[in-house]
Design a protein around this motif. Structure first.
Motif, PDB file in Angstrom:
ATOM      1  N   SER A  11     -30.993 -65.974 -19.839  1.00 30.61           N
ATOM      2  CA  SER A  11     -31.767 -66.069 -21.067  1.00 30.61           C
ATOM      3  C   SER A  11     -32.752 -67.209 -20.907  1.00 30.61           C
ATOM      4  CB  SER A  11     -30.842 -66.337 -22.257  1.00 30.61           C
ATOM      5  OG  SER A  11     -31.576 -66.464 -23.434  1.00 30.61           O
ATOM      6  N   CYS A  12     -33.986 -66.961 -21.298  1.00 29.91           N
ATOM      7  CA  CYS A  12     -35.041 -67.945 -21.101  1.00 29.91           C
ATOM      8  C   CYS A  12     -35.965 -67.941 -22.310  1.00 29.91           C
ATOM      9  CB  CYS A  12     -35.818 -67.585 -19.838  1.00 29.91           C
ATOM     10  SG  CYS A  12     -37.211 -68.661 -19.524  1.00 29.91           S
ATOM     11  N   VAL A  13     -36.302 -69.121 -22.783  1.00 26.07           N
ATOM     12  CA  VAL A  13     -37.289 -69.243 -23.855  1.00 26.07           C
ATOM     13  C   VAL A  13     -38.623 -69.541 -23.196  1.00 26.07           C
ATOM     14  CG1 VAL A  13     -37.996 -70.572 -25.872  1.00 26.07           C
ATOM     15  CG2 VAL A  13     -35.580 -70.045 -25.508  1.00 26.07           C
ATOM     16  N   CYS A  14     -39.581 -68.643 -23.407  1.00 22.22           N
ATOM     17  CA  CYS A  14     -40.900 -68.778 -22.778  1.00 22.22           C
ATOM     18  C   CYS A  14     -41.938 -68.131 -23.695  1.00 22.22           C
ATOM     19  CB  CYS A  14     -40.901 -68.103 -21.412  1.00 22.22           C
ATOM     20  SG  CYS A  14     -42.474 -68.221 -20.545  1.00 22.22           S
ATOM     21  N   ASP A  15     -42.927 -68.902 -24.111  1.00 20.29           N
ATOM     22  CA  ASP A  15     -44.002 -68.347 -24.929  1.00 20.29           C
ATOM     23  C   ASP A  15     -44.910 -67.504 -24.049  1.00 20.29           C
ATOM     24  OD1 ASP A  15     -44.217 -71.437 -26.732  1.00 20.29           O
ATOM     25  OD2 ASP A  15     -43.234 -69.586 -27.335  1.00 20.29           O
ATOM     26  N   THR A  16     -45.088 -66.257 -24.416  1.00 17.93           N
ATOM     27  CA  THR A  16     -45.934 -65.338 -23.652  1.00 17.93           C
ATOM     28  C   THR A  16     -46.965 -64.702 -24.572  1.00 17.93           C
ATOM     29  OG1 THR A  16     -44.323 -63.572 -24.020  1.00 17.93           O
ATOM     30  CG2 THR A  16     -44.159 -64.788 -21.945  1.00 17.93           C
ATOM     31  N   LYS A  17     -47.964 -64.092 -23.956  1.00 17.76           N
ATOM     32  CA  LYS A  17     -48.990 -63.371 -24.695  1.00 17.76           C
ATOM     33  C   LYS A  17     -48.842 -61.883 -24.397  1.00 17.76           C
ATOM     34  CE  LYS A  17     -52.086 -65.919 -22.600  1.00 17.76           C
ATOM     35  NZ  LYS A  17     -53.354 -66.383 -22.092  1.00 17.76           N
ATOM     36  N   TYR A  18     -49.527 -61.080 -25.182  1.00 14.93           N
ATOM     37  CA  TYR A  18     -49.527 -59.640 -24.950  1.00 14.93           C
ATOM     38  C   TYR A  18     -50.015 -59.372 -23.517  1.00 14.93           C
ATOM     39  CZ  TYR A  18     -50.494 -54.704 -25.381  1.00 14.93           C
ATOM     40  OH  TYR A  18     -50.509 -53.346 -25.182  1.00 14.93           O
ATOM     41  N   GLY A  19     -49.281 -58.523 -22.795  1.00 14.58           N
ATOM     42  CA  GLY A  19     -49.636 -58.192 -21.418  1.00 14.58           C
ATOM     43  C   GLY A  19     -48.904 -59.014 -20.380  1.00 14.58           C
ATOM     44  N   GLN A  20     -48.084 -59.971 -20.815  1.00 15.94           N
ATOM     45  CA  GLN A  20     -47.321 -60.787 -19.877  1.00 15.94           C
ATOM     46  C   GLN A  20     -45.865 -60.338 -19.856  1.00 15.94           C
ATOM     47  OE1 GLN A  20     -48.090 -64.767 -21.382  1.00 15.94           O
ATOM     48  NE2 GLN A  20     -49.692 -65.053 -19.839  1.00 15.94           N
ATOM     49  N   GLN A  21     -45.241 -60.440 -18.681  1.00 15.98           N
ATOM     50  CA  GLN A  21     -43.850 -60.023 -18.477  1.00 15.98           C
ATOM     51  C   GLN A  21     -43.149 -61.118 -17.695  1.00 15.98           C
ATOM     52  OE1 GLN A  21     -42.059 -56.867 -19.012  1.00 15.98           O
ATOM     53  NE2 GLN A  21     -40.363 -58.132 -18.338  1.00 15.98           N
ATOM     54  N   LEU A  22     -41.950 -61.505 -18.138  1.00 18.68           N
ATOM     55  CA  LEU A  22     -41.168 -62.494 -17.414  1.00 18.68           C
ATOM     56  C   LEU A  22     -40.244 -61.769 -16.437  1.00 18.68           C
ATOM     57  CD1 LEU A  22     -41.135 -65.585 -17.567  1.00 18.68           C
ATOM     58  CD2 LEU A  22     -39.047 -65.404 -18.902  1.00 18.68           C
ATOM     59  N   LEU A  23     -40.177 -62.265 -15.197  1.00 18.13           N
ATOM     60  CA  LEU A  23     -39.346 -61.700 -14.140  1.00 18.13           C
ATOM     61  C   LEU A  23     -38.379 -62.762 -13.648  1.00 18.13           C
ATOM     62  CD1 LEU A  23     -42.237 -60.083 -12.054  1.00 18.13           C
ATOM     63  CD2 LEU A  23     -40.897 -58.994 -13.844  1.00 18.13           C
ATOM     64  N   LEU A  24     -37.375 -62.316 -12.912  1.00 16.71           N
ATOM     65  CA  LEU A  24     -36.339 -63.199 -12.393  1.00 16.71           C
ATOM     66  C   LEU A  24     -36.058 -62.810 -10.951  1.00 16.71           C
ATOM     67  CD1 LEU A  24     -33.892 -65.179 -12.911  1.00 16.71           C
ATOM     68  CD2 LEU A  24     -32.636 -63.148 -13.628  1.00 16.71           C
ATOM     69  N   SER A  25     -35.999 -63.792 -10.066  1.00 18.95           N
ATOM     70  CA  SER A  25     -35.656 -63.515  -8.673  1.00 18.95           C
ATOM     71  C   SER A  25     -34.742 -64.618  -8.171  1.00 18.95           C
ATOM     72  CB  SER A  25     -36.912 -63.429  -7.813  1.00 18.95           C
ATOM     73  OG  SER A  25     -36.594 -62.900  -6.540  1.00 18.95           O
ATOM     74  N   ALA A  26     -33.851 -64.246  -7.237  1.00 22.40           N
ATOM     75  CA  ALA A  26     -32.868 -65.208  -6.740  1.00 22.40           C
ATOM     76  C   ALA A  26     -32.546 -64.939  -5.284  1.00 22.40           C
ATOM     77  CB  ALA A  26     -31.595 -65.128  -7.583  1.00 22.40           C
ATOM     78  N   ALA A  27     -31.694 -65.796  -4.734  1.00 22.21           N
ATOM     79  CA  ALA A  27     -31.294 -65.713  -3.335  1.00 22.21           C
ATOM     80  C   ALA A  27     -30.152 -64.719  -3.152  1.00 22.21           C
ATOM     81  CB  ALA A  27     -30.897 -67.091  -2.826  1.00 22.21           C
ATOM     82  N   CYS A  28     -30.317 -63.505  -3.663  1.00 20.81           N
ATOM     83  CA  CYS A  28     -29.356 -62.423  -3.432  1.00 20.81           C
ATOM     84  C   CYS A  28     -30.076 -61.093  -3.636  1.00 20.81           C
ATOM     85  CB  CYS A  28     -28.132 -62.532  -4.351  1.00 20.81           C
ATOM     86  SG  CYS A  28     -28.431 -62.154  -6.066  1.00 20.81           S
ATOM     87  N   SER A  29     -29.577 -60.049  -3.017  1.00 18.24           N
ATOM     88  CA  SER A  29     -30.260 -58.748  -3.069  1.00 18.24           C
ATOM     89  C   SER A  29     -30.307 -58.174  -4.478  1.00 18.24           C
ATOM     90  CB  SER A  29     -29.598 -57.757  -2.112  1.00 18.24           C
ATOM     91  OG  SER A  29     -28.231 -57.587  -2.455  1.00 18.24           O
ATOM     92  N   ALA A  30     -29.306 -58.447  -5.317  1.00 18.49           N
ATOM     93  CA  ALA A  30     -29.297 -57.920  -6.690  1.00 18.49           C
ATOM     94  C   ALA A  30     -30.449 -58.477  -7.521  1.00 18.49           C
ATOM     95  CB  ALA A  30     -27.968 -58.245  -7.366  1.00 18.49           C
ATOM     96  N   LEU A  31     -30.984 -59.619  -7.093  1.00 19.56           N
ATOM     97  CA  LEU A  31     -32.088 -60.248  -7.815  1.00 19.56           C
ATOM     98  C   LEU A  31     -33.345 -60.367  -6.961  1.00 19.56           C
ATOM     99  CD1 LEU A  31     -29.964 -62.907  -9.665  1.00 19.56           C
ATOM    100  CD2 LEU A  31     -31.297 -61.114 -10.749  1.00 19.56           C
ATOM    101  N   GLY A  32     -33.458 -59.573  -5.929  1.00 16.43           N
ATOM    102  CA  GLY A  32     -34.705 -59.457  -5.177  1.00 16.43           C
ATOM    103  C   GLY A  32     -34.920 -60.380  -4.011  1.00 16.43           C
ATOM    104  N   ASP A  33     -33.964 -61.242  -3.666  1.00 13.62           N
ATOM    105  CA  ASP A  33     -34.105 -62.155  -2.521  1.00 13.62           C
ATOM    106  C   ASP A  33     -35.420 -62.934  -2.529  1.00 13.62           C
ATOM    107  OD1 ASP A  33     -31.639 -61.812  -1.203  1.00 13.62           O
ATOM    108  OD2 ASP A  33     -32.310 -59.870  -0.436  1.00 13.62           O
ATOM    109  N   PHE A  34     -35.842 -63.398  -3.693  1.00  8.96           N
ATOM    110  CA  PHE A  34     -37.091 -64.149  -3.877  1.00  8.96           C
ATOM    111  C   PHE A  34     -38.327 -63.356  -3.465  1.00  8.96           C
ATOM    112  CE2 PHE A  34     -34.178 -67.891  -3.765  1.00  8.96           C
ATOM    113  CZ  PHE A  34     -34.414 -68.296  -5.065  1.00  8.96           C
TER     114      PHE A  34
END
Length: 121
Positions: A43-66
């Motif tokens: 969970s992350c609090v981040c002010d965004t505007k229309y057209g913006q998307q928050l993504l998450l990546s990590a050091a594991c395959s389930a989260l995209g390996d950065f």
């Protein structure tokens, strides 16, 4: 996409407590010797505007390996709150999960991708 650092103010990193030796593994595991996955809610609090998307990546395959192309899209829930539910492989009882947030901005004709500044969480 254009890559740049973005100053986001986010919560501290996650770490997993040691698993109790008395905790039973899930019944539907394919390999009884393999450790179970851990259900993690980001969970992350981040002010965004229309057209913006928050993504998450990590050091594991389930989260995209950065890899930004494999990053998990977070879901916008209510003003400024983004959430992702992910099953993460339980590799080690002591190693923290290293991860970062990314902001994908599709509001202009050229999409821009911004990584969270600083070290991994």
């Amino acid at each position: 996409p254009v890559h740049r650092s973005l100053p986001l103010t986010l919560p501290p990193p996650l770490s997993f407590p040691p698993r109790s030796p008395h905790t039973r593994a899930p019944a539907a595991m394919a390999d009884p010797a393999a450790p179970p996955d851990v259900a993690v809610r980001f969970s992350c609090v981040c002010d965004t505007k229309y057209g913006q998307q928050l993504l998450l990546s990590a050091a594991c395959s389930a989260l995209g390996d950065f890899n930004p192309d494999q990053a998990v899209q977070m879901e916008y829930q209510h003003p400024s709150t983004w959430v992702a539910h992910v099953n993460v492989p339980f590799h080690s009882r002591t190693a923290p999960l290293r991860y970062r947030y990314l902001l994908l901005d599709k509001s202009s004709s050229t999409p821009a991708l911004s990584w969270e500044s600083g070290v991994e969480r």
